[in-house]
Design an enzyme around this catalytic site. Structure first.
Site, PDB file in Angstrom:
ATOM      1  N   GLY A  46       0.832  -1.195   0.000  1.00 15.75           N
ATOM      2  CA  GLY A  46       0.000   0.000   0.000  1.00 15.75           C
ATOM      3  C   GLY A  46       0.866   1.243   0.000  1.00 15.75           C
ATOM      4  O   GLY A  46       2.010   1.211   0.466  1.00 15.75           O
ATOM      5  N   GLN A  51       2.891  10.005   1.216  1.00 17.13           N
ATOM      6  CA  GLN A  51       4.200   9.341   1.291  1.00 17.13           C
ATOM      7  C   GLN A  51       5.108   9.682   0.113  1.00 17.13           C
ATOM      8  O   GLN A  51       6.312   9.473   0.174  1.00 17.13           O
ATOM      9  CB  GLN A  51       4.032   7.814   1.368  1.00 17.13           C
ATOM     10  CG  GLN A  51       3.427   7.338   2.678  1.00 17.13           C
ATOM     11  CD  GLN A  51       3.306   5.831   2.687  1.00 17.13           C
ATOM     12  OE1 GLN A  51       2.358   5.280   2.162  1.00 17.13           O
ATOM     13  NE2 GLN A  51       4.286   5.148   3.263  1.00 17.13           N
ATOM     14  N   CYS A  93       6.145  -0.154   7.381  1.00 13.91           N
ATOM     15  CA  CYS A  93       5.716   0.997   6.591  1.00 13.91           C
ATOM     16  C   CYS A  93       6.897   1.488   5.771  1.00 13.91           C
ATOM     17  O   CYS A  93       8.011   1.604   6.281  1.00 13.91           O
ATOM     18  CB  CYS A  93       5.238   2.102   7.527  1.00 13.91           C
ATOM     19  SG  CYS A  93       4.762   3.610   6.670  1.00 13.91           S
ATOM     20  N   LEU A  94       6.648   1.792   4.494  1.00 19.18           N
ATOM     21  CA  LEU A  94       7.739   2.248   3.617  1.00 19.18           C
ATOM     22  C   LEU A  94       8.327   3.570   4.104  1.00 19.18           C
ATOM     23  O   LEU A  94       9.460   3.897   3.770  1.00 19.18           O
ATOM     24  CB  LEU A  94       7.229   2.395   2.182  1.00 19.18           C
ATOM     25  CG  LEU A  94       6.757   1.090   1.516  1.00 19.18           C
ATOM     26  CD1 LEU A  94       6.128   1.380   0.164  1.00 19.18           C
ATOM     27  CD2 LEU A  94       7.904   0.103   1.366  1.00 19.18           C
ATOM     28  N   HIS A 135      -4.212   1.144   7.781  1.00 16.90           N
ATOM     29  CA  HIS A 135      -2.861   1.708   7.830  1.00 16.90           C
ATOM     30  C   HIS A 135      -2.715   2.861   6.830  1.00 16.90           C
ATOM     31  O   HIS A 135      -2.234   3.941   7.172  1.00 16.90           O
ATOM     32  CB  HIS A 135      -1.844   0.595   7.534  1.00 16.90           C
ATOM     33  CG  HIS A 135      -0.421   1.046   7.460  1.00 16.90           C
ATOM     34  ND1 HIS A 135       0.561   0.582   8.309  1.00 16.90           N
ATOM     35  CD2 HIS A 135       0.201   1.929   6.632  1.00 16.90           C
ATOM     36  CE1 HIS A 135       1.713   1.181   8.012  1.00 16.90           C
ATOM     37  NE2 HIS A 135       1.523   1.994   6.986  1.00 16.90           N
ATOM     38  N   GLU A 136      -3.166   2.629   5.598  1.00 13.79           N
ATOM     39  CA  GLU A 136      -3.030   3.664   4.560  1.00 13.79           C
ATOM     40  C   GLU A 136      -3.905   4.882   4.862  1.00 13.79           C
ATOM     41  O   GLU A 136      -3.492   6.016   4.636  1.00 13.79           O
ATOM     42  CB  GLU A 136      -3.365   3.095   3.177  1.00 13.79           C
ATOM     43  CG  GLU A 136      -2.422   2.005   2.680  1.00 13.79           C
ATOM     44  CD  GLU A 136      -0.951   2.349   2.834  1.00 13.79           C
ATOM     45  OE1 GLU A 136      -0.572   3.515   2.669  1.00 13.79           O
ATOM     46  OE2 GLU A 136      -0.163   1.437   3.157  1.00 13.79           O
ATOM     47  N   HIS A 139      -2.417   7.414   7.121  1.00 11.29           N
ATOM     48  CA  HIS A 139      -1.462   8.333   6.481  1.00 11.29           C
ATOM     49  C   HIS A 139      -2.147   9.627   6.026  1.00 11.29           C
ATOM     50  O   HIS A 139      -1.522  10.679   5.988  1.00 11.29           O
ATOM     51  CB  HIS A 139      -0.815   7.680   5.254  1.00 11.29           C
ATOM     52  CG  HIS A 139       0.347   6.785   5.578  1.00 11.29           C
ATOM     53  ND1 HIS A 139       1.504   7.252   6.165  1.00 11.29           N
ATOM     54  CD2 HIS A 139       0.545   5.462   5.388  1.00 11.29           C
ATOM     55  CE1 HIS A 139       2.362   6.244   6.324  1.00 11.29           C
ATOM     56  NE2 HIS A 139       1.800   5.142   5.857  1.00 11.29           N
TER      57      HIS A 139
HETATM   58 ZN   LIG Z   1       2.696   3.320   5.884  1.00 13.06          ZN
END
Ligand SMILES: [Zn+2]
Length: 169
Positions: A46, A51, A93-94, A135-136, A139
């Protein structure tokens, strides 16, 4: 399409509340394409627009197993309208390199959003898919899963990131 740079903690864009998507044109489609490529390249399941430095309410998700064809889900202006159950699982998480930690999330959710053309959609999700969506969506409100882990683990991670950033400078 270019692979986009993924912002990492503590970049301030990650902490901003993203604004609604209002234009569903070519610009959005090309951003979605780049975001998808960036996500697959990372690789991740995701990616939220903030991000990659674009503070709008847009996420791309693909939880398809590696050996199957891609199934990209694009959600604009997503909202969780129902949630049920509770489970603790490990997340990454990226934007938070080298952090994996347990996070409590709802197990069943109902989501309302718009697709890439602005059409209203509504669907149910559960387990891992529901977790990735939650999670997304976090953000989009400037929330990172870092905020949801134990105080000790959070403090250790912040210290570690500070050190890495200081060494890199
Ligand atoms: Zn994330």
């Amino acid at each position: 399409m270019p692979i986009l740079e993924i912002l990492t903690y503590p970049n301030p864009v990650l902490r901003k509340k993203a604004t609604p998507v209002t234009e569903f044109g070519d610009e959005l489609k090309s951003l979605v394409k780049s975001m998808a490529e960036t996500m697959y390249d990372a690789p991740g399941v995701g990616l939220a627009a903030p991000q990659v430095g674009v503070s709008i309410r847009l996420v791309v998700i693909d939880v398809t197993p590696k050996d199957e064809d891609h199934n990209l889900i694009v959600l604009a202006n997503p909202e969780i309208i129902e949630s049920e159950g509770e489970a603790i699982e490990e997340e990454g998480c990226l934007s938070l390199p080298e952090l994996n930690a347990n996070v409590k999330r709802a197990v069943h959710i109902k989501v309302k959003a718009q697709d890439i053309d602005g059409k209203a959609i509504e669907f149910a999700a559960e387990d891992w898919f529901a977790r990735v969506i939650q999670h997304e969506l976090d953000h989009l409100d400037g929330t990172l899963f870092l905020d949801k882990i134990s105080v000790l683990k959070r403090a250790m991670y912040k210290k570690k990131r500070k050190k890495i950033l200081a060494e890199g400078a």
